[in-house]
Design an enzyme around this catalytic site. Structure first.
Site, PDB file in Angstrom:
ATOM      1  N   ASP A  67     -29.487 -17.450 -92.506  1.00 31.03           N
ATOM      2  CA  ASP A  67     -28.778 -16.218 -92.816  1.00 31.03           C
ATOM      3  C   ASP A  67     -28.122 -15.739 -91.516  1.00 31.03           C
ATOM      4  O   ASP A  67     -28.469 -16.183 -90.418  1.00 31.03           O
ATOM      5  CB  ASP A  67     -29.726 -15.162 -93.401  1.00 31.03           C
ATOM      6  CG  ASP A  67     -28.960 -14.097 -94.200  1.00 31.03           C
ATOM      7  OD1 ASP A  67     -27.714 -14.003 -94.037  1.00 31.03           O
ATOM      8  OD2 ASP A  67     -29.591 -13.359 -94.980  1.00 31.03           O
TER       9      ASP A  67
HETATM   10  C1  BGC Z   1     -26.685 -11.721 -96.149  1.00 33.14           C
HETATM   11  C2  BGC Z   1     -26.390 -13.020 -96.864  1.00 33.14           C
HETATM   12  C3  BGC Z   1     -24.930 -13.348 -96.754  1.00 33.14           C
HETATM   13  C4  BGC Z   1     -24.546 -13.410 -95.289  1.00 33.14           C
HETATM   14  C5  BGC Z   1     -23.097 -13.774 -95.051  1.00 33.14           C
HETATM   15  C6  BGC Z   1     -26.111 -11.691 -94.759  1.00 33.14           C
HETATM   16  O1  BGC Z   1     -26.140 -10.395 -94.275  1.00 33.14           O
HETATM   17  O2  BGC Z   1     -28.073 -11.501 -96.110  1.00 33.14           O
HETATM   18  O3  BGC Z   1     -26.770 -12.927 -98.213  1.00 33.14           O
HETATM   19  O4  BGC Z   1     -24.648 -14.550 -97.416  1.00 33.14           O
HETATM   20  O5  BGC Z   1     -24.796 -12.156 -94.711  1.00 33.14           O
HETATM   21  O6  BGC Z   1     -22.258 -12.744 -95.352  1.00 33.14           O
END
Ligand code: BGC
Length: 738
Positions: A278
């Site tokens: 993540d």
């Molecule tokens: C989120 C993810 C997301 C990623 C990219 C993160 O803050 O937890 O679900 O895919 O950002 O935007």
């Protein structure tokens, strides 16, 4: 489980429309499938790559200016991520986009406008795997035509915590329902040669302190709950990637967690795709690489570019074996080959998006995900006997609500309610321009008057002078923030109470991302849970309220009466200074998540898991169950005994006393059937063997105990219809088997 073809054969017009859309997409996918063995192709390419090319492939950038770092020069701008390709070897750029309700966008400078599906929890509430597939196919197609070949979608964290601000992105509290719905969405996305990413692995079940919370949970409890949802979604959807979560699990960050990534995912489940982090979830180079992380995402979210120069150095000096780096790259390339990303390069071609077709898919999902919770004396569907209708609150005159954060899809035409909510992430609050009021006005003869609901007394006066009052109540939930409790925010409970006191024909329509409490429940005539209903939410709500389609959603999560009924009445970490590490104990309930906890404790919920009324009625007969291949096959007949067409969602729960189960019963399977008035059909449901088993950590195996099992045919977790008993022999199978 009924597959697409079966469900469609008996469906009405709506289902036929879905059928043609889905078949077109699926045929496209099959024809274009990558030729050759993706493993062998990936191996050959890895062998031809230089060290620098390999490092480049495992290190991702955020595609937006951030923390003083400019976005990459190439790639689709203002989106989630970018990893440069290797032209000489035919490796394409990896172009990443969020998320589960469609092609998301950063708010600035001017967001891309795309079709939004209803929230993930709404799709789950449809209990219709074919619709989840169709939704996935639709958003995957828009992703491809927006220039993306990786979609960060397939969010299936279990709803352990009803205050979790991201519940709307997920698929409810049950591992089987979540896994099936998530797996079908993944399959749909990947039918477009777009790699899907199931997330957030694992236990990212609250947003409070999400970067610092250490989730404590035992191996067996996890394998029978959150991990089972991932296992089922992965085996069903075969996603190219898995996103590891922000939080820690049993003391180690999820993205450097040898147990989760190496042992459970890659060894026990035999997963061949790649693990991406993540955005901001990486904390080291060597431990992360050795623990199974394959790609660092979203630089500069992390504190250091761990998988860039530092990883190169670690490989050169032997702290990370060359073979491990090769394995990372192999997994990434394999996912691209397996999904045909090389043969089907993406281009930015938004003019080719058929927004009308996309909107239809979104609307169909919304219609089946709307749950009729209460309907006193058949107040709904609305009829022309009501000459005047007051519509109160929720900006129902102009649109429907959506959930906030990285998954935010910006609607075509822009939000009709600008400047609400936080100015920065996870804001702003975005409404989708699909007005329930306008859609109702098209269908009803009644004179409709709107009131914004800000003044309870004025709203009540309008209700008193109307034949019927429709109150739209909203709860904006968003990534990074949890709800403080289960109440509707901004004094809406008081508005509903005042309106209900003024007019007993009050209908409440909820647009919420999670379960909420309803102190006014006894005083209102009907309650409809519409979640965040997507791009055509207004139309979908109107069609359900007006009875053009049956109310056929069922709750994918328990609605508690109060937080006192939860395993953790207070949210762990609430009120702690940012950056404080703390623990949360998921072993309190273990695998007894949601209805299982309520059953075990004897708590009576406000509305049970699986609950949802129809405009017609169903009779169930001939329940039979037989042992088959070490599990159970169930069959029964369903008859529509009412006067109108409708959709039944018979649920099959299984129960075994004395077998060390976490709870009295588990959902073992279900069906969803469209039936004309008077029509009968036979349902066959194959019980997932893992819902009959206990995971034994000592041997690393699932074990089904010999003996008698009770099969419960039910309309909800608290509404059994009939039961039958069946004997099973003892059986055990591998952690990754079934
Ligand atoms: C989120 C993810 C997301 C990623 C990219 C993160 O803050 O937890 O679900 O895919 O950002 O935007």
């Amino acid at each position: 489980m009924r597959h697409l073809g079966n469900t469609l054969k008996h469906g009405a017009l709506a289902m036929t429309l879905i059928a043609s859309a889905v078949h077109a997409m699926a045929a496209d996918g099959a024809a274009g499938a990558a030729k050759g063995d993706p493993d062998a192709r990936a191996r050959a390419t890895v062998a031809a790559m230089t060290l620098d090319e390999k490092i480049q492939t495992v290190f991702g950038y955020f595609s937006t200016d951030f923390k003083g770092t400019a976005k990459p020069k190439e790639g689709v701008p203002f989106t989630a991520g970018f990893i440069p390709g290797v032209e000489r070897l035919g490796i394409p750029h990896q172009q990443l986009t969020d998320a589960g309700t469609g092609v998301a966008s950063q708010p600035n400078p001017s967001p891309r406008q795309r079709t939004a599906l209803p929230a993930g929890i709404a799709t789950a509430a449809s209990w219709n795997p074919a619709l989840s597939y169709a939704g996935g196919a639709m958003i995957g197609k828009e992703a491809r035509l927006s220039g993306h070949n990786v979609m960060l979608a397939g969010g299936i964290n279990l709803l352990r915590e009803p205050r979790n601000g991201r519940n709307f992105e997920y698929a409810g509290e049950d591992p089987l329902l979540s896994g099936v719905i998530g797996g079908e969405q993944i399959r749909g996305i990947q039918s477009n040669h777009v790699v899907a990413t199931v997330k957030h692995f694992a236990y990212n079940d609250q947003e409070t302190g999400r970067f610092k919370v250490n989730v404590k949970i035992g191996d067996a409890a996890g394998r029978m709950s959150d991990l089972l949802a991932f296992q089922i979604a992965i085996e069903r959807g075969n996603p190219g990637s898995v996103m590891c979560a922000y939080n820690l699990v049993n003391g180690a960050y999820a993205c450097e967690n040898d147990y989760l990534l190496n042992k459970v995912l890659k060894r026990d489940w035999g997963y061949k795709g790649y693990v991406m982090s993540d955005w901001g979830a990486v904390h080291s180079t060597i431990p992360a690489a050795l623990s199974g992380l394959d790609q660092q995402s979203g630089w500069p979210f992390d504190q250091s570019p761990y998988f860039n120069g530092a990883l190169k150095e670690a490989v050169e000096n032997g702290h990370v074996p060359q073979a491990r780096l090769d394995d990372m790259v192999q997994r990434i390339l394999r996912a691209l080959y397996a999904n045909g990303a090389m043969e089907h390069p993406v281009r930015v071609e938004p003019e080719k998006i058929d927004f009308a077709a996309s909107a239809l898919v979104s609307q169909q999902v919304a219609e089946e995900g709307i749950v009729l919770l209460k309907n006193r004396d058949g107040l709904l569907p609305l009829s022309d006997t009501h000459r005047t209708i007051a519509i109160i609150g929720g900006h129902a005159d102009v649109g429907v609500l959506s959930g906030g954060g990285s998954s935010q899809v910006y609607p075509i035409g822009g939000s009709p309610v600008p400047n609400e909510g936080p100015k920065v992430f996870p804001g702003p609050i975005v409404y989708l321009p699909s007005s329930p009021m306008q859609a109702l006005a098209k269908r009803l003869k009644a004179k409709i008057v709107y009131h914004d609901g800000k003044d309870a007394a004025a709203a009540a006066r309008l209700a008193a002078s109307s034949d019927l009052a429709l109150v739209f109540a909203t709860q904006w939930t968003a990534e990074s923030i949890d709800q403080p409790d289960l109440s509707l925010p901004n004094g809406q409970d008081a508005v509903i109470a005042a309106v209900a006191a003024a007019n007993k024909r009050t209908v409440v329509v909820l647009e919420t991302g999670s379960p909420v409490t309803m102190p006014w429940l006894d005083d209102v005539g009907a309650v409809v849970q519409a979640w965040y209903p997507g791009s055509r939410g207004g139309e979908a709500i109107a069609r359900v309220l007006a009875g053009e389609v049956d109310a056929s959603g069922r709750l994918p999560a328990t609605f508690p009466r109060s937080v006192d009924q939860l395993p953790r009445p207070a949210l762990d970490g609430a009120g702690l200074p940012e950056g404080t590490r703390f623990a949360t104990d998921y072993d309190i309930e273990g695998a007894a998540v949601g209805y299982k906890w309520f059953d075990k404790k004897g708590h009576k919920p406000l509305f049970a898991f699986g609950h949802g009324l129809s405009y017609t009625s169903f009779k169930y007969t001939g329940l039979a169950a037989a042992a088959k291949d070490g599990a159970i096959d169930v069959s029964f007949s369903v008859t529509n005994t009412g006067k109108r067409a409708g959709k039944a969602v018979p649920q099959v729960y299984v129960s075994k006393t004395g077998a060390g189960w976490e709870a009295p019963k588990r959902l073992g399977g279900w069906d969803k059937l469209a039936l004309q008035a008077g029509e009968s059909r036979t349902s066959r449901v194959a019980i997932d063997p893992r819902t009959l088993a206990v995971f034994d950590s000592a041997s690393g195996k699932w074990k089904i105990a010999a003996g008698e099992y009770t099969v419960i045919l039910a309309e909800a977790a608290d509404a059994p219809v009939t039961t039958v008993k069946v004997r099973l022999p003892a059986r055990e199978f591998a952690a990754g088997g079934r």
